[in-house]
Design a protein around this motif. Structure first.
Motif, mmCIF file in Angstrom:
data_model
loop_
_atom_site.group_PDB
_atom_site.id
_atom_site.type_symbol
_atom_site.label_atom_id
_atom_site.label_comp_id
_atom_site.label_asym_id
_atom_site.label_seq_id
_atom_site.Cartn_x
_atom_site.Cartn_y
_atom_site.Cartn_z
ATOM 1 N N LEU A 193 34.438 35.404 35.949
ATOM 2 C CA LEU A 193 34.297 35.560 34.496
ATOM 3 C C LEU A 193 34.629 36.984 34.068
ATOM 4 N N ALA A 194 34.199 37.967 34.869
ATOM 5 C CA ALA A 194 34.487 39.368 34.548
ATOM 6 C C ALA A 194 35.983 39.642 34.589
ATOM 7 N N ILE A 195 36.664 39.101 35.571
ATOM 8 C CA ILE A 195 38.105 39.321 35.712
ATOM 9 C C ILE A 195 38.874 38.770 34.513
ATOM 10 N N PHE A 196 38.432 37.625 34.012
ATOM 11 C CA PHE A 196 39.151 36.975 32.914
ATOM 12 C C PHE A 196 38.731 37.473 31.531
ATOM 13 N N HIS A 197 37.551 38.048 31.417
ATOM 14 C CA HIS A 197 37.048 38.359 30.079
ATOM 15 C C HIS A 197 36.798 39.840 29.797
ATOM 16 N N LEU A 198 36.736 40.676 30.828
ATOM 17 C CA LEU A 198 36.508 42.101 30.598
ATOM 18 C C LEU A 198 37.818 42.873 30.634
ATOM 19 N N LYS A 199 37.821 44.025 29.991
ATOM 20 C CA LYS A 199 38.988 44.897 30.046
ATOM 21 C C LYS A 199 39.242 45.298 31.496
ATOM 22 N N ILE A 200 40.486 45.625 31.817
ATOM 23 C CA ILE A 200 40.923 45.775 33.194
ATOM 24 C C ILE A 200 40.062 46.745 34.003
#
Length: 253
Positions: A194-201
């Motif tokens: 979820l972090a990979i898809f939804h947070l800034k790089i």
């Protein structure tokens, strides 16, 4: 050795460390959402600190001192919100405080910590609400689920630590230590995806690196570990995303 004991008593046993890690975890998401404000940081720290002190010392001789401290910190928190935010933030904060009281309060006949298997999810819920609801103008579902699954995974090793002393049914007692670790791996993996898809790089990279270290600490969790393994090292996991973010930004510039 005496210095280490003093440090443990003043920082870890005082609930200062877990409160700091919870606050830093919230700061990580505040920075990602560009909502960082010092009054919010102070509010979160005070709320965590007073809440954890109440939970730990409510059945001890220090209860009335802790109760008075909570009263004072409650007034400070309310003032921080009134003078820096709005009445909606005050309602959000009050709801989270009530949820904290429902977790473990001696005056309740049945509180959350007594309900089998629910504790780990409830702690994840409260921390997730702080990160995705209290500090943001609108509820953020990705941040909620990232926080929920990650924090829930972090609570499971503590159940492994306490499996011989817990009086209620927990995952290690029900499905065994190894399967509890597998469950934690799944939760960390979900949070990481979820972090990979939804947070800034830069935030996604930081969270990914924190997840790797968290996997390792869960892997080596066992009932015979010293308490410091959990109260320091596992607690540190919630502060790792922010730490790796600082390192990432330092190396970048």
């Amino acid at each position: 050795m005496n210095c280490l004991k003093l440090l443990k008593k003043s920082v870890i046993d005082s609930q200062l460390y877990v409160s700091l890690m919870g606050t830093v975890f919230a700061v990580f998401f505040m920075l990602e959402q560009n909502t960082f404000r010092f009054p919010s940081v102070l509010l979160i720290f005070i709320t965590y600190f007073s809440g954890y002190l109440y939970t730990k010392y409510q059945k001890t001789k220090y209860f009335y001192k802790i109760l008075m401290l909570n009263f004072v910190t409650g007034i400070i928190s309310a003032c921080l919100i009134i003078f820096n935010h709005n009445e909606i933030r005050l309602v959000k904060w009050f709801v989270i405080v009530v949820l904290g009281l429902l977790y473990n309060s001696f005056f309740l006949e049945t509180y959350i910590r007594k309900i089998p298997l629910l504790k780990v999810f409830y702690v994840g819920l409260v921390w997730a609400l702080v990160n995705s609801w209290l500090t943001l103008p609108e509820f953020n579902f990705p941040i909620f689920f990232i926080s929920f699954f990650f924090v829930t995974a972090l609570v499971l090793p503590f159940d492994i630590r306490d499996m011989k002393s817990d009086t209620v049914q927990t995952f290690p007692k029900l499905i065994g230590v190894q399967n509890t670790k597998y469950l934690a791996y799944i939760f960390i993996f979900i949070a990481c995806i979820l972090a990979i898809f939804h947070l800034k790089i830069q935030f996604a990279i930081s969270f990914f690196l924190a997840s790797i270290f968290t996997y390792i600490l869960v892997y080596f969790s066992k009932n015979s570990n010293k308490d410091s393994y959990y109260s320091f090292w596992v607690e540190t996991c919630s502060g790792l995303p922010f730490l790796f973010l600082i390192i990432y930004l330092y190396l970048k510039f």
